[in-house]
Design an enzyme around this catalytic site. Structure first.
Site, PDB file in Angstrom:
ATOM      1  N   LYS A   1       0.832  -1.204   0.000  1.00  0.00           N
ATOM      2  CA  LYS A   1       0.000   0.000   0.000  1.00  0.00           C
ATOM      3  C   LYS A   1       0.868   1.255   0.000  1.00  0.00           C
ATOM      4  O   LYS A   1       0.662   2.177  -0.784  1.00  0.00           O
ATOM      5  CB  LYS A   1      -0.923   0.017   1.234  1.00  0.00           C
ATOM      6  CG  LYS A   1      -1.933  -1.118   1.258  1.00  0.00           C
ATOM      7  CD  LYS A   1      -2.859  -1.005   2.450  1.00  0.00           C
ATOM      8  CE  LYS A   1      -2.163  -1.184   3.792  1.00  0.00           C
ATOM      9  NZ  LYS A   1      -1.553  -2.504   3.988  1.00  0.00           N
ATOM     10  N   THR A   2       1.825   1.275   0.902  1.00  0.00           N
ATOM     11  CA  THR A   2       2.675   2.458   1.005  1.00  0.00           C
ATOM     12  C   THR A   2       3.498   2.615  -0.277  1.00  0.00           C
ATOM     13  O   THR A   2       3.697   3.719  -0.779  1.00  0.00           O
ATOM     14  CB  THR A   2       3.582   2.345   2.246  1.00  0.00           C
ATOM     15  OG1 THR A   2       2.747   2.173   3.396  1.00  0.00           O
ATOM     16  CG2 THR A   2       4.425   3.580   2.427  1.00  0.00           C
TER      17      THR A   2
ATOM     18  N   ASP B   1      -1.996   7.779   3.892  1.00  0.00           N
ATOM     19  CA  ASP B   1      -1.553   6.421   4.270  1.00  0.00           C
ATOM     20  C   ASP B   1      -2.160   6.079   5.636  1.00  0.00           C
ATOM     21  O   ASP B   1      -2.561   6.979   6.382  1.00  0.00           O
ATOM     22  CB  ASP B   1      -0.023   6.392   4.356  1.00  0.00           C
ATOM     23  CG  ASP B   1       0.532   4.957   4.272  1.00  0.00           C
ATOM     24  OD1 ASP B   1      -0.270   4.005   4.188  1.00  0.00           O
ATOM     25  OD2 ASP B   1       1.769   4.800   4.294  1.00  0.00           O
ATOM     26  N   GLU B   2      -2.221   4.810   5.977  1.00  0.00           N
ATOM     27  CA  GLU B   2      -2.741   4.365   7.284  1.00  0.00           C
ATOM     28  C   GLU B   2      -4.105   4.996   7.559  1.00  0.00           C
ATOM     29  O   GLU B   2      -4.384   5.465   8.672  1.00  0.00           O
ATOM     30  CB  GLU B   2      -1.759   4.723   8.415  1.00  0.00           C
ATOM     31  CG  GLU B   2      -0.330   4.210   8.221  1.00  0.00           C
ATOM     32  CD  GLU B   2      -0.178   2.723   8.502  1.00  0.00           C
ATOM     33  OE1 GLU B   2      -1.183   2.049   8.830  1.00  0.00           O
ATOM     34  OE2 GLU B   2       0.952   2.215   8.370  1.00  0.00           O
TER      35      GLU B   2
ATOM     36  N   GLN C   1      -5.779  -3.378  10.729  1.00  0.00           N
ATOM     37  CA  GLN C   1      -4.660  -2.783  11.464  1.00  0.00           C
ATOM     38  C   GLN C   1      -5.070  -1.536  12.220  1.00  0.00           C
ATOM     39  O   GLN C   1      -4.220  -0.737  12.629  1.00  0.00           O
ATOM     40  CB  GLN C   1      -3.519  -2.447  10.499  1.00  0.00           C
ATOM     41  CG  GLN C   1      -2.869  -3.680   9.909  1.00  0.00           C
ATOM     42  CD  GLN C   1      -1.655  -3.322   9.062  1.00  0.00           C
ATOM     43  OE1 GLN C   1      -0.676  -2.793   9.567  1.00  0.00           O
ATOM     44  NE2 GLN C   1      -1.734  -3.597   7.775  1.00  0.00           N
TER      45      GLN C   1
ATOM     46  N   ARG D   1       4.818  -7.689  10.913  1.00  0.00           N
ATOM     47  CA  ARG D   1       6.039  -6.904  10.728  1.00  0.00           C
ATOM     48  C   ARG D   1       7.198  -7.803  10.319  1.00  0.00           C
ATOM     49  O   ARG D   1       8.227  -7.342   9.840  1.00  0.00           O
ATOM     50  CB  ARG D   1       6.455  -6.168  12.024  1.00  0.00           C
ATOM     51  CG  ARG D   1       5.485  -5.153  12.601  1.00  0.00           C
ATOM     52  CD  ARG D   1       5.024  -4.160  11.621  1.00  0.00           C
ATOM     53  NE  ARG D   1       3.741  -4.544  11.068  1.00  0.00           N
ATOM     54  CZ  ARG D   1       3.247  -4.054   9.922  1.00  0.00           C
ATOM     55  NH1 ARG D   1       3.932  -3.183   9.219  1.00  0.00           N
ATOM     56  NH2 ARG D   1       2.073  -4.448   9.466  1.00  0.00           N
TER      57      ARG D   1
HETATM   58  P1  ATP Z   1       1.595  -2.238   5.985  1.00  0.00           P
HETATM   59  O1  ATP Z   1       0.164  -2.672   5.951  1.00  0.00           O
HETATM   60  O2  ATP Z   1       2.377  -2.990   6.981  1.00  0.00           O
HETATM   61  O3  ATP Z   1       1.724  -0.750   6.063  1.00  0.00           O
HETATM   62  P2  ATP Z   1       1.993  -2.009   3.149  1.00  0.00           P
HETATM   63  O4  ATP Z   1       0.786  -2.575   2.504  1.00  0.00           O
HETATM   64  O5  ATP Z   1       2.096  -0.544   3.203  1.00  0.00           O
HETATM   65  O6  ATP Z   1       2.218  -2.679   4.550  1.00  0.00           O
HETATM   66  P3  ATP Z   1       4.568  -1.887   1.901  1.00  0.00           P
HETATM   67  O7  ATP Z   1       5.338  -1.506   3.115  1.00  0.00           O
HETATM   68  O8  ATP Z   1       4.298  -0.861   0.868  1.00  0.00           O
HETATM   69  O9  ATP Z   1       3.218  -2.612   2.332  1.00  0.00           O
HETATM   70  O10 ATP Z   1       5.266  -3.120   1.175  1.00  0.00           O
HETATM   71  C1  ATP Z   1       5.740  -4.231   1.934  1.00  0.00           C
HETATM   72  C2  ATP Z   1       7.047  -4.713   1.341  1.00  0.00           C
HETATM   73  O11 ATP Z   1       6.790  -5.327   0.068  1.00  0.00           O
HETATM   74  C3  ATP Z   1       8.009  -3.603   1.087  1.00  0.00           C
HETATM   75  O12 ATP Z   1       9.315  -4.057   1.350  1.00  0.00           O
HETATM   76  C4  ATP Z   1       7.820  -3.305  -0.410  1.00  0.00           C
HETATM   77  O13 ATP Z   1       8.969  -2.742  -0.974  1.00  0.00           O
HETATM   78  C5  ATP Z   1       7.545  -4.703  -0.954  1.00  0.00           C
HETATM   79  N1  ATP Z   1       6.729  -4.694  -2.177  1.00  0.00           N
HETATM   80  C6  ATP Z   1       5.511  -4.140  -2.339  1.00  0.00           C
HETATM   81  N2  ATP Z   1       5.035  -4.364  -3.589  1.00  0.00           N
HETATM   82  C7  ATP Z   1       5.963  -5.089  -4.231  1.00  0.00           C
HETATM   83  C8  ATP Z   1       6.058  -5.654  -5.559  1.00  0.00           C
HETATM   84  N3  ATP Z   1       5.095  -5.524  -6.467  1.00  0.00           N
HETATM   85  N4  ATP Z   1       7.177  -6.350  -5.852  1.00  0.00           N
HETATM   86  C9  ATP Z   1       8.159  -6.503  -4.943  1.00  0.00           C
HETATM   87  N5  ATP Z   1       8.130  -6.015  -3.688  1.00  0.00           N
HETATM   88  C10 ATP Z   1       7.042  -5.304  -3.326  1.00  0.00           C
HETATM   89 MG    MG Z   2       2.267   0.781   4.839  1.00  0.00          MG
END
Ligand code: ATP
Ligand code: MG
Length: 761
Positions: free
Chosen positions: A51-52, A237-238, A287, A642
């Protein structure tokens, strides 16, 4: 997987075939989210699904491909640190263009708006920002003025309730209108007085920053129009942790199109002449962990209702964790009711099993963690910087710290007694705040007699009474100290000297860099000399902290040579726990210790979830309350997700809490993880008995005093007690070290006597 179609300027193309360097490394759903345009966009997805990352790429894409100018973008992150990282990543993707973009927390964004517009609300543009401790002090002053018995009307509880009101955008007039009991009326009156005192002091508390910005946008259409014209893209975000006030703020900033019923009746007026900004929010209802701060999942669950033309995109692939870790997380969170089921998967393979460990006590638990980190370093090349240790409450860090110091493991605690909460740091900041805003009465009274200069409590109280009678600000009363009847000449002289010193420093404040000003304060007030001449060994540490604050100021001056004192204070006020997370420095790094709440949004190769015990996590206070228990479970979900490669779950059979032993059963969250995923390094059934008899240590088990020296009260049914937060109550029953207490309208709570801030009346 169906290939959905996108509408790009009238041409419909299958999204999976979208190519652009900024879309490399994204899956089809992520790409859609990056290029989507027009309607509001909601991305709901489980942890680690990118997402981020999508937000970051979307910003880069807006700048690179959609003719968006950086100043047209407002992106809200959960911490300042996350903001900084996002900015850096955008710059890495498309070159240094992020400078004029607003990427920041809700609070920082509001402060920036308010600084420009404060006068419209009757505040000086250099208004002070009161943190929780300041606002509690102010509320205590207000309650004293109202002659309220602190046992019946605990100021802290009032503070918390006023904060709740503000998160719901309820002003004191509305609170008064809604009050039906005596207690509620008293609270509403305290709210009004508190707010009046804040205004007089030219100060805002944390919740005001949001609420007053909303007010500003709602009552000054030209201000709202200015910001709506400016920001064509708002990204959050969040999103699951926004509260009602923040939610409304976003809505005001984005603007809304006119809404009519089918019959053409006006339901809602549109935002005159300006098309709403494009809104993109990302979050995960599972979350949401800030219900206690007024965050409501409602914002995410009902996004589609509030924005009827919104588009929702789901992300299902997790890129962070092994399948084992994900399966565990999914199993735990699936126990919550009223959630949309999610199907999060990973293609990283099963990976290592989760490791479980039951320690004899908390020292053994900490030792286990230290030894495992060593072993992982030897056998798998894991560096300390790749490891995080999580716990439920800040106080739990102490035992880990002691153990890590003894074993020589480098670590850093994030949060806890924070640097900015230390007395000496707050003192110096209070001086600087008074120099920036002499009306800031909480800060002024804090330093009135610090260091001691012969202005005692009595003199202070007389000044307060004089100010109230003459209806002048406190600082004005100080100036006229000799007019106040009954003041001792010695006090009057001391006050005069103090005022002269302040005047002198205020005159300099305008064109002196904050670091120089800070040093001058320490010298001219005698603060530094007092610490330097002290015999108390702790005072050396205090001097170091003050020097540290001075270097913070110097860094600020280097980073923003034009920066003012007000801007420096603002930066300092908005530092959050998560901002202290150590930077990866390319070296071995240090183990990071933090609470589960602070861990949100982060990821680590190795994660230790400690104190997995019913009564600790889930927290005692949540156990009888299904809703609170669900929030604790979401916190467990955050913790588990995490971890990238390795997850440890540990608990202690006996734990001493404030000196008294407690025998907590295993956390129910551990039991919710399928047993085949966990490899137990000790007997998982080990119970309090075996451990207690094996290791009983009289110095730790003697009934003891709690922190702060308070005695654990011995209670029987019928006793009257007062609780710092819940107020007055009656003991219903006592069971060993716990008691059930009826707090009237606050409900009945079962409390652990050793923990609870409780006093017998
Ligand atoms: P959270 O809910 O914990 O905030 P999130 O959904 O924001 O998580 P991110 O932190 O953006 O997730 O991504 C999690 C990990 O996966 C990061 O290390 C990111 O770089 C990696 N990632 C995300 N999308 C891809 C992709 N398409 N290919 C490879 N790595 C990815
Ligand atoms: Mg995130």
């Amino acid at each position: 997987m169906s290939v959905s179609r996108l509408n790009l300027g009238g041409v419909s193309i299958p999204s999976a075939s979208l190519t652009h360097p900024l879309l490399d490394g994204l899956n089809p759903q992520q790409r859609e989210a990056v290029v989507h345009h027009g309607s509001p966009l909601l991305i709901v997805a489980g942890a680690g699904s990118g997402k981020t990352r999508v937000l970051t790429h979307r910003i880069a894409y807006l700048l690179a491909e959609r003719d968006t100018r950086p100043q047209e973008i407002l992106a809200i992150t959960f911490t300042n640190k996350a903001a900084k990282e996002m900015r850096e990543r955008v710059d890495r993707l498309i070159g240094p263009r992020s400078a004029s973009m607003w990427v920041m927390t809700f609070h920082s964004a509001c402060v920036r708006i308010l600084r420009r517009e404060a006068s419209r609300l009757g505040f000086p543009s250099g208004f002070s920002i009161y943190d929780q401790a300041d606002s509690q002090r102010l509320m205590a002053m207000v309650c004293r003025e109202m002659d309220l018995d602190p046992k019946r009307y605990p100021p802290r509880s009032f503070s918390a309730q006023v904060s709740n009101f503000k998160n719901e955008l309820i002003d004191y007039e509305t609170a008064a209108d809604r009050a039906s009991t005596h207690m509620e009326r008293t609270l509403a009156e305290a709210y009004r007085n508190y707010q009046q005192r804040l205004t007089e002091a030219g100060a805002m508390d944390f919740d005001d920053l949001i609420m007053l910005t909303v007010t500003l946008l709602q009552i000054f259409p030209d201000v709202a129009e200015h910001y709506r014209r400016r920001w064509r893209h708002v990204l959050v975000d969040e999103y699951q942790d926004t509260n009602h006030a923040q939610y409304t703020l976003i809505r005001e900033l984005v603007g809304t199109p006119e809404l009519r019923t089918a019959d053409g009746d006006l339901v809602r007026e549109g935002s005159a002449g300006i098309a709403p900004a494009e809104l993109c929010v990302v979050g995960d209802a599972d979350q949401s962990i800030y219900a206690f701060r007024g965050a409501t999942i409602r914002n995410i669950l009902e996004f589609e209702r509030d924005y009827p033309n919104a588009r929702t995109i789901l992300l299902e692939q997790n890129y962070r964790s092994t399948q084992t870790i994900l399966t565990a997380a999914n199993a735990v969170i699936s126990r919550n009711e009223n959630r949309k089921p999610k199907n999060l998967w990973s293609d990283q393979g099963a990976g290592s099993k989760i490791v479980g460990y039951v320690a004899d006590d908390e020292h053994d638990e900490a030792m286990f963690v230290a030894q495992e980190v060593d072993r992982l370093a030897d056998e798998e090349g894991v560096t300390p910087g790749q490891v995080a240790v999580f716990y439920r409450t800040n106080a739990a860090s102490r035992v880990f710290e002691e153990t890590f110091i003894r074993t020589g493991l480098p670590y850093k605690v994030v949060g806890g007694v924070r640097f900015y909460e230390r007395k000496e740091v707050r003192d110096l900041l209070a001086y600087l705040r008074v120099l920036a805003n002499p009306g800031d009465v909480v800060s002024l009274r804090r330093i009135l007699n610090v260091p001691k200069r012969g202005i005692g409590d009595r003199a202070e109280a007389m000044m307060e009474a004089f100010a109230a009678r003459e209806r002048v600000p406190f600082v004005e009363a100080l100036r006229r100290a000799d007019e106040a009847p009954g003041m001792a000449t010695r006090s009057v002289n001391a006050i005069k000297e103090f005022v002269a010193l302040l005047d002198d420093l205020v005159a300099k404040a305008g064109d002196t860099p904050p670091s120089i000003l800070a040093q001058e304060v320490l010298v001219r007030t005698g603060y530094r000399a007092e610490l330097e001449n002290s015999e108390d060994p702790q005072d050396e540490g205090r001097l170091e902290n003050l020097d540290e604050l001075i270097s913070v100021a110097s860094e600020f001056e280097e980073a923003s040579p034009e920066g003012t004192l007000v801007e420096f204070l603002e930066q300092v006020s908005l530092v959050a726990d998560a901002d202290q997370i150590p930077e990866a420095d390319g070296g071995q790094g240090v183990v990071t210790l933090m609470t589960l709440h602070t861990a949100k949004g982060l990821e680590f190769p190795v994660v230790f979830l400690t104190a997995m015990e019913d009564g600790v996590f889930p927290h005692m206070r949540s156990m009888g309350e299904p809703k609170e228990l669900e929030e604790e479970r979401r916190l467990a979900y955050v913790g588990i997700t995490r971890a990238e490669r390795r997850l440890y779950l540990s608990r202690a059979a006996v734990r001493s809490s404030w000196g008294a032993p407690s025998f907590n059963p295993a956390s129910r969250f551990v039991a919710e993880i399928p047993s085949e995923l966990v490899d137990w390094r000790s007997d998982p059934r080990k119970n309090a008995w075996t451990a207690a008899t094996a290791r009983r240590d009289p110095s730790r088990t003697a009934p003891a005093k709690r922190a702060g020296g308070r005695q654990i009260p011995s209670l029987k049914p019928g006793d009257r007690v007062t609780h710092d937060q819940y107020g007055l109550g009656t003991v219903v029953s006592v069971d060993g070290d716990k008691a059930k207490i009826d707090f009237g309208s606050g409900g009945a709570k079962t409390l652990v006597l050793a923990y609870a801030p409780l006093e017998k009346l």
